[in-house]
Design a protein around this motif. Structure first.
Motif, PDB file in Angstrom:
ATOM      1  N   ASN A 373       0.823  -1.217   0.000  1.00  0.00           N
ATOM      2  CA  ASN A 373       0.000   0.000   0.000  1.00  0.00           C
ATOM      3  C   ASN A 373       0.853   1.262   0.000  1.00  0.00           C
ATOM      4  OD1 ASN A 373      -2.562  -1.213  -0.047  1.00  0.00           O
ATOM      5  ND2 ASN A 373      -2.516  -1.575   2.153  1.00  0.00           N
ATOM      6  N   GLU A 374       1.972   1.228   0.727  1.00  0.00           N
ATOM      7  CA  GLU A 374       2.831   2.415   0.770  1.00  0.00           C
ATOM      8  C   GLU A 374       3.520   2.639  -0.584  1.00  0.00           C
ATOM      9  OE1 GLU A 374       4.597   5.804   2.494  1.00  0.00           O
ATOM     10  OE2 GLU A 374       2.831   4.590   2.907  1.00  0.00           O
ATOM     11  N   TYR A 375       3.991   1.551  -1.207  1.00  0.00           N
ATOM     12  CA  TYR A 375       4.578   1.688  -2.548  1.00  0.00           C
ATOM     13  C   TYR A 375       3.546   2.260  -3.525  1.00  0.00           C
ATOM     14  CZ  TYR A 375       9.018  -0.781  -1.738  1.00  0.00           C
ATOM     15  OH  TYR A 375      10.267  -1.132  -1.326  1.00  0.00           O
ATOM     16  N   VAL A 381       4.424   1.590  -8.496  1.00  0.00           N
ATOM     17  CA  VAL A 381       3.362   0.602  -8.696  1.00  0.00           C
ATOM     18  C   VAL A 381       3.930  -0.799  -8.828  1.00  0.00           C
ATOM     19  CG1 VAL A 381       1.415  -0.036 -10.155  1.00  0.00           C
ATOM     20  CG2 VAL A 381       1.936   2.370  -9.752  1.00  0.00           C
ATOM     21  N   ARG A 382       5.034  -0.954  -9.545  1.00  0.00           N
ATOM     22  CA  ARG A 382       5.558  -2.306  -9.769  1.00  0.00           C
ATOM     23  C   ARG A 382       6.075  -2.927  -8.468  1.00  0.00           C
ATOM     24  NH1 ARG A 382       5.307  -3.496 -14.909  1.00  0.00           N
ATOM     25  NH2 ARG A 382       5.245  -1.821 -16.459  1.00  0.00           N
ATOM     26  N   GLU A 383       6.754  -2.141  -7.631  1.00  0.00           N
ATOM     27  CA  GLU A 383       7.174  -2.673  -6.331  1.00  0.00           C
ATOM     28  C   GLU A 383       5.965  -3.043  -5.480  1.00  0.00           C
ATOM     29  OE1 GLU A 383       8.389   0.053  -7.743  1.00  0.00           O
ATOM     30  OE2 GLU A 383      10.483   0.434  -7.181  1.00  0.00           O
ATOM     31  N   ALA A 384       4.888  -2.247  -5.592  1.00  0.00           N
ATOM     32  CA  ALA A 384       3.660  -2.584  -4.870  1.00  0.00           C
ATOM     33  C   ALA A 384       3.118  -3.929  -5.328  1.00  0.00           C
ATOM     34  CB  ALA A 384       2.619  -1.489  -5.074  1.00  0.00           C
ATOM     35  N   GLY A 385       3.095  -4.150  -6.644  1.00  0.00           N
ATOM     36  CA  GLY A 385       2.612  -5.425  -7.164  1.00  0.00           C
ATOM     37  C   GLY A 385       3.446  -6.592  -6.671  1.00  0.00           C
ATOM     38  N   GLN A 386       4.764  -6.410  -6.599  1.00  0.00           N
ATOM     39  CA  GLN A 386       5.625  -7.491  -6.108  1.00  0.00           C
ATOM     40  C   GLN A 386       5.318  -7.825  -4.644  1.00  0.00           C
ATOM     41  OE1 GLN A 386       9.511  -5.900  -6.887  1.00  0.00           O
ATOM     42  NE2 GLN A 386       9.343  -6.163  -9.109  1.00  0.00           N
TER      43      GLN A 386
END
Length: 763
Positions: A373-375, A381-386
């Motif tokens: 959520n913080e990413y 966005v891509r780090e959030a997806g990971q």
């Protein structure tokens, strides 16, 4: 008497209350029932019931319970440590025989009580008939002996003093009579003093053991009322909040004692952590962050001094995870990601070293959710997806190994829903639906095996609302309303089962608002307004019962904001203004209470912008300008609290744009230019924003020939210069766009001052 839920037949093996749970009326619990599990009998005995009957008789005789304190915890400690005052000392008119019978029932030693309730009944019948009772009052000597057993240290010291005085007199007498006996008496005195010293040390050890016994009892009481055990028990929300506040007072007093012993410092850190959890639960966010910080400081030192302590190894990353979660939800900060990443590394190490502990996977999934959520909030966005993919993998492992674990299905479904948000942000709407349906499928499958599991039903209702929100964003109101119909059935069943469940009521309010959004998209503003009003009624009922919870007040403000939009669509200007003002008043109070909440400041700015726009439409520009000023203050506070948030800066830019337009239409060109300059400085490197600021500067400069005061005329001249400078900066970043913008009519008077860029190579 029968206390349903507590009383049971001794011959029956069924146990409705799990082991380790301390349930019952504190003043009526026998002392032996409060001992640790290792010290008390395997099964409760009739002696505990006789004690409870004695407590009832005591209150009937004196008008008060045998033990009374300021809190349930204080009452439990009094039962554990002391004996009740004599009934005749409280109510002098109590018959002596009845006092004797009552005190025999309340004897701290179960063996000295009546062996059966029938014996107690026979004793009371003898008293009614005027016959002598079998029980006899405790004599002064016996009472003194019991007092000595309760006050061991004081009794030991008093006895030592008496012995010392006696020995001293004997020594003085014998010195006068025989010098030889002096030596023998002195030797005896030395031996006596040594024995007293050893006795005092023993008493001190026992006192410390009693302290930790009482502390452990309070901690067990707190743990039984924590979020994991009682969050879904119908009707216990308010009781839980009250009990937690009571426990907080104890932990504060415990922390105030301090100490340097490693065990004591570990308990101090745990007390800080519990205080912070209580503050977080009750909405005191700033206090919660401070408490978690104090706990972290102690755990950091203990991790160096005692690196193999399992409690320290578990609680250090758990404290980091709580800090990251609270910061991400209420206090966005540049420190959130580093704190969350450190917690993730520590939890992953724990999960590898202790693979048979499911709690490590639960904690790891929680910190992965916070990181994702913080990413996403900061645009990575891509780090959030990971992170969300890793969370799905962790939750899948948890459910494969522990299929009945309560913390598996809902987090797994939220992981899929979070991936759906990522797909939408990356421009893949078809994947949004796929991920959403995957999460809904997980919850459906779990409900087939456990159809009455309320947490899963709540999670499913929320996931369905998220899917409906997506359909609304795609302008598909019919699909959204169909999904919401299924969610409504779930919420209705949950609300019927427990009308006091605030989580269900909160979701129900959001559900009605989502219906209103779909109706508004479908063009039925009247139906949308009715849905928003239903949401408002639910939210206001929540605030009436729990007025100290900011989230419920914010939900009421959300409802009024949506009502303002619906009324505006129906051209009901007065009703729209009233609704927006209601929302603004609520959010102004929330911001005054907690000015660091970026999300609330952003919502306040948005509400005031809409309200100012309504006044501007009615040509009431003075009022509009004043409201835009308040909106700008709120939006600026949101940007200061979360400077990396693009949404906050975009909202502030919209506020500056509307404010500058109103000031220009009022003929206040200097004020309009100043506000436009602030808008330009928000995005100094974005061609589109520089161009938008240049347009407003050009409008300020392109005035009629009416004479102006010198200051206003100078402001118009400088606005023309600012428009040219902004367009030149935009041209350096987007030459093709600049070529089109240069031909816009708003720049007609400035076109001679604007450079003509050469065509791009290859064209």
């Amino acid at each position: 008497m029968t206390d349903f839920g507590l009383a049971r037949r001794l011959a029956d093996d069924s146990r409705l209350t799990p082991p380790g749970y301390a349930l019952g009326t504190p003043a009526c619990l026998a002392p032996e029932l409060l001992q640790p599990a290792a010290d008390r009998p395997v099964q409760p005995t009739v002696a505990g019931d006789v004690y409870a009957l004695g407590a009832i008789l005591y209150e009937c005789l004196t008008g008060r319970p045998p033990f009374r304190a300021d809190s349930p915890i204080g009452t439990l400690l009094a039962v554990l440590r002391t004996s009740p005052p004599r009934p005749r000392a409280v109510a002098p008119g109590v018959p002596t025989d009845l006092e004797t019978v009552c005190l025999k029932c309340l004897d701290r030693d179960p063996a000295r009580r009546y062996p059966r309730a029938a014996d107690l009944a026979d004793e009371l019948d003898r008293w009614r008939r005027g016959e002598p009772v079998v029980a006899r009052p405790i004599g002064s000597l016996a009472r003194f002996g019991r007092w000595c057993r309760r006050q061991l240290i004081i009794a030991g010291l008093a006895g030592g003093l008496a012995v010392s005085v006696g020995v001293g007199l004997a020594v003085s007498y014998r010195e006068w009579r025989r010098a030889e006996e002096n030596y023998q008496t002195a030797e005896g005195n030395y031996q006596t003093a040594e024995q007293h010293r050893r006795t005092a040390e023993t008493r001190e050890t026992e006192a410390e053991a009693n302290f930790w016994l009482a502390h452990d009892a309070v901690c067990r009481f707190y743990d039984e009322f924590d979020e994991r055990h009682l969050k879904d028990v119908p009707g216990l929300k308010a009781a839980r909040r009250a009990a937690l506040k009571d426990a907080r007072g104890y932990f504060e007093r415990f922390v105030a004692q301090g100490g340097q012993d490693p065990k004591l410092r570990r308990e101090l850190a745990a007390a800080h952590f519990r205080i912070a959890e209580i503050d977080h639960t009750t909405g005191a966010i700033a206090d919660a962050l401070a408490g978690y910080g104090r706990a972290l400081a102690v755990y950091e030192v203990l991790a160096v001094e005692t690196p193999d302590d399992p409690k320290v190894r578990r609680n250090l990353p758990r404290t980091l995870q709580r800090i990251a979660t609270v910061q991400a939800s209420f206090r966005p900060s540049a420190e959130t990601l580093p704190v969350g990443l450190r917690a993730r590394a520590l939890f992953e190490e724990l999960a590898r070293q202790e693979p048979d502990d499911p709690d490590h996977l639960v904690d790891l999934a929680a910190v992965l959710n916070t990181l994702g959520n913080e990413y996403r909030r900061v645009g990575r966005v891509r780090e959030a997806g990971q992170c969300f993919e890793a969370k799905i993998e962790v939750c899948g492992t948890l459910l494969r190994r522990w299929p009945d674990h309560p913390d598996g299905p809902a987090p797994l479904a939220r992981g899929f829903q979070n991936l759906a948000y990522i797909a939408s942000a990356l421009g893949a709407p078809e994947m949004y639906v796929c991920w959403s349906l995957a999460g809904i499928g997980v919850l459906d499958d779990h409900l087939r095996h456990r159809p009455g599991h309320n947490p899963t039903r709540k999670a499913l209702a929320r996931s369905l609302r998220d899917l409906a929100s997506y359909h609304c964003s795609r302008k598909q109101p019919a699909e959204a309303l169909a999904v919401l119909a299924r969610a409504r059935a779930l919420l209705t069943a949950l609300a019927t089962a427990d009308p006091e469940d605030v989580d269900v009521q909160t979701e129900l309010s959001a559900h009605h608002r989502q219906i209103g959004h779909a109706q508004l998209i479908a063009g039925d503003a009247a139906a949308a307004g009715a849905a928003y009003d239903r949401a408002r009624q639910v939210a206001e009922q929540l605030t009436a019962r729990h007025g100290d919870v900011p989230e419920y007040q914010d939900e009421v403000a959300n409802c009024y904001f949506d009502l303002g939009v619906a009324h505006a669509r129906r051209n009901d200007w007065d009703a729209s203004v009233r609704a927006f003002r209601q929302a603004a008043d609520i959010r102004t109070r929330l911001c005054a209470t907690d000015p660091g909440r970026a999300a609330i400041q952003h919502k306040l700015g948005r509400t005031l912008r809409n309200l100012a726009g309504l006044y501007a439409q009615r040509q009431r520009r003075d009022e509009a300008a004043e409201i835009y000023g308040r909106a700008a203050a709120a939006d600026e506070a949101a940007v200061r609290a979360a400077p990396e948030s693009a949404d906050n800066r975009r909202g502030l830019a919209d506020c500056y744009a509307g404010w500058a337009t109103v000031e220009r239409e009022r003929g206040r060109f200097a004020a309009a230019a100043a506000v436009t300059g602030r808008r330009r400085d928000l995005f100094p490197a974005e061609a589109a924003e520089l161009t938008a600021a240049a347009r407003e500067f050009a409008r300020i400069a392109d005035r009629d020939t009416t004479p102006l005061p010198p200051a206003e005329a100078e402001a118009c001249r400088r606005a023309a210069d600012a428009a040219v400078a902004a367009l030149r900066a935009a041209a350096a970043r987007d030459a093709a766009g600049y070529a089109r913008v240069r031909q816009e009519p708003v720049f007609a008077r400035l076109r001679d001052r604007l450079p003509v860029l050469p065509p791009s190579p290859g064209k």
